[in-house]
Design a protein around this motif. Structure first.
Motif, mmCIF file in Angstrom:
data_model
loop_
_atom_site.group_PDB
_atom_site.id
_atom_site.type_symbol
_atom_site.label_atom_id
_atom_site.label_comp_id
_atom_site.label_asym_id
_atom_site.label_seq_id
_atom_site.Cartn_x
_atom_site.Cartn_y
_atom_site.Cartn_z
ATOM 1 N N LEU A 146 0.826 -1.214 0.000
ATOM 2 C CA LEU A 146 0.000 0.000 0.000
ATOM 3 C C LEU A 146 0.860 1.263 0.000
ATOM 4 O O LEU A 146 0.593 2.207 -0.742
ATOM 5 C CB LEU A 146 -0.936 0.011 1.211
ATOM 6 N N CYS A 147 1.874 1.271 0.845
ATOM 7 C CA CYS A 147 2.755 2.445 0.917
ATOM 8 C C CYS A 147 3.501 2.654 -0.394
ATOM 9 O O CYS A 147 3.592 3.777 -0.896
ATOM 10 C CB CYS A 147 3.759 2.287 2.054
ATOM 11 N N THR A 148 4.035 1.593 -0.950
ATOM 12 C CA THR A 148 4.808 1.700 -2.179
ATOM 13 C C THR A 148 3.943 2.175 -3.334
ATOM 14 O O THR A 148 4.375 3.014 -4.131
ATOM 15 C CB THR A 148 5.480 0.360 -2.521
ATOM 16 N N MET A 149 2.720 1.683 -3.418
ATOM 17 C CA MET A 149 1.837 2.105 -4.499
ATOM 18 C C MET A 149 1.541 3.599 -4.425
ATOM 19 O O MET A 149 1.484 4.273 -5.461
ATOM 20 C CB MET A 149 0.528 1.310 -4.451
ATOM 21 N N SER A 150 1.368 4.123 -3.247
ATOM 22 C CA SER A 150 1.042 5.544 -3.132
ATOM 23 C C SER A 150 2.285 6.424 -3.179
ATOM 24 O O SER A 150 2.270 7.490 -3.787
ATOM 25 C CB SER A 150 0.259 5.804 -1.846
ATOM 26 N N GLN A 153 4.410 6.814 -6.953
ATOM 27 C CA GLN A 153 3.848 7.739 -7.941
ATOM 28 C C GLN A 153 4.128 9.183 -7.562
ATOM 29 O O GLN A 153 4.436 10.009 -8.420
ATOM 30 C CB GLN A 153 2.351 7.520 -8.084
ATOM 31 N N ASN A 154 4.029 9.485 -6.271
ATOM 32 C CA ASN A 154 4.309 10.855 -5.829
ATOM 33 C C ASN A 154 5.785 11.204 -5.994
ATOM 34 O O ASN A 154 6.120 12.342 -6.335
ATOM 35 C CB ASN A 154 3.859 11.044 -4.379
ATOM 36 N N ILE A 155 6.658 10.255 -5.771
ATOM 37 C CA ILE A 155 8.088 10.501 -5.963
ATOM 38 C C ILE A 155 8.389 10.719 -7.445
ATOM 39 O O ILE A 155 9.195 11.578 -7.806
ATOM 40 C CB ILE A 155 8.931 9.361 -5.349
ATOM 41 N N GLN A 156 7.722 9.963 -8.321
ATOM 42 C CA GLN A 156 7.902 10.170 -9.753
ATOM 43 C C GLN A 156 7.475 11.579 -10.154
ATOM 44 O O GLN A 156 8.142 12.241 -10.942
ATOM 45 C CB GLN A 156 7.102 9.145 -10.555
ATOM 46 N N LYS A 157 6.367 12.044 -9.607
ATOM 47 C CA LYS A 157 5.922 13.408 -9.894
ATOM 48 C C LYS A 157 6.907 14.419 -9.339
ATOM 49 O O LYS A 157 7.233 15.409 -9.997
ATOM 50 C CB LYS A 157 4.536 13.657 -9.301
ATOM 51 N N LEU A 158 7.382 14.190 -8.119
ATOM 52 C CA LEU A 158 8.316 15.100 -7.474
ATOM 53 C C LEU A 158 9.612 15.233 -8.274
ATOM 54 O O LEU A 158 10.141 16.333 -8.449
ATOM 55 C CB LEU A 158 8.629 14.606 -6.053
ATOM 56 N N LEU A 159 10.105 14.114 -8.787
ATOM 57 C CA LEU A 159 11.357 14.115 -9.547
ATOM 58 C C LEU A 159 11.158 14.467 -11.024
ATOM 59 O O LEU A 159 12.134 14.608 -11.762
ATOM 60 C CB LEU A 159 12.042 12.750 -9.428
ATOM 61 N N GLY A 160 9.905 14.584 -11.451
ATOM 62 C CA GLY A 160 9.624 14.950 -12.840
ATOM 63 C C GLY A 160 9.664 13.798 -13.810
ATOM 64 O O GLY A 160 9.809 14.006 -15.016
ATOM 65 N N PHE A 161 9.513 12.563 -13.331
ATOM 66 C CA PHE A 161 9.567 11.393 -14.198
ATOM 67 C C PHE A 161 8.188 10.873 -14.593
ATOM 68 O O PHE A 161 8.095 9.969 -15.409
ATOM 69 C CB PHE A 161 10.341 10.251 -13.528
#
Length: 183
Positions: A146-150, A153-161
């Motif tokens: 559950l933690c990894t799924m949420s 995606q937020n880390i990808q957005k944060l890093l611009g990926f």
């Protein structure tokens, strides 16, 4: 129990950053990926503008042009997915090793209490290797997933990926609705 839960969230954040780091090394910094990404972005915006400009009043010629552009966009999205595929194997291998290590550390320990009773086909995962019949007890694997799924995606957005909204809107996602057909 709180300490274990926070530790699992921290582990999830760390593995998400590790996964994105590996993906950056293997995929995001390559010239082929960057060219395909720019092309997908350009085609998505062009297609979206063309659809907005013409709306529902399309003649056969415009329909064909839009269909050709959608087909090109779909092919480029497929190529982009194939480029990303090689990193998926490396990440999958690394995460399987990490998951088995952490699973053995947290084996048989209740790491959280769920505020609900999970549906029957999820109970095997949420209550995995835990003693007793209280299905509100949460195992490591369920909380980690559950933690990894949420978080990822937020880390990808944060890093611009993360893919842009225009590219996502055009049906690049696995479960996206099919594009509307022209009348």
């Amino acid at each position: 129990m709180w300490g274990d839960s926070l530790l699992i969230v921290f582990i999830s954040i760390c593995t998400a950053f590790l996964g994105e780091g590996l993906t950056w090394i293997l995929v995001y910094r390559t010239e082929k990926y960057q060219k395909l990404k720019v092309e997908v972005e350009r085609q998505s915006k062009k297609l979206e503008k063309r659809k907005e400009a013409h709306g529902d009043s399309l003649d056969k010629q415009h329909k064909k042009k839009i269909e050709r552009e959608e087909e090109r966009l779909k092919n480029n999205n497929r190529d982009l997915s194939l480029v990303k595929m090689k990193s998926m194997f490396a990440i999958g291998f690394a995460f399987t090793a990490l998951l088995s290590m952490f699973n053995s550390i947290f084996d048989g320990r209740v790491v959280a209490k769920l505020p609900f009773y999970p549906i029957s086909w999820i109970q095997g995962l949420s209550h995995r290797n835990l003693p007793g019949d209280n299905y509100t007890d949460c195992s490591f694997i369920f909380l980690y997933i559950l933690c990894t799924m949420s978080i990822r995606q937020n880390i990808q957005k944060l890093l611009g990926f993360a893919p842009s909204r225009a590219a996502s809107k055009q049906g690049g996602a696995l479960f996206a609705a099919p594009p509307a057909q022209f009348k």
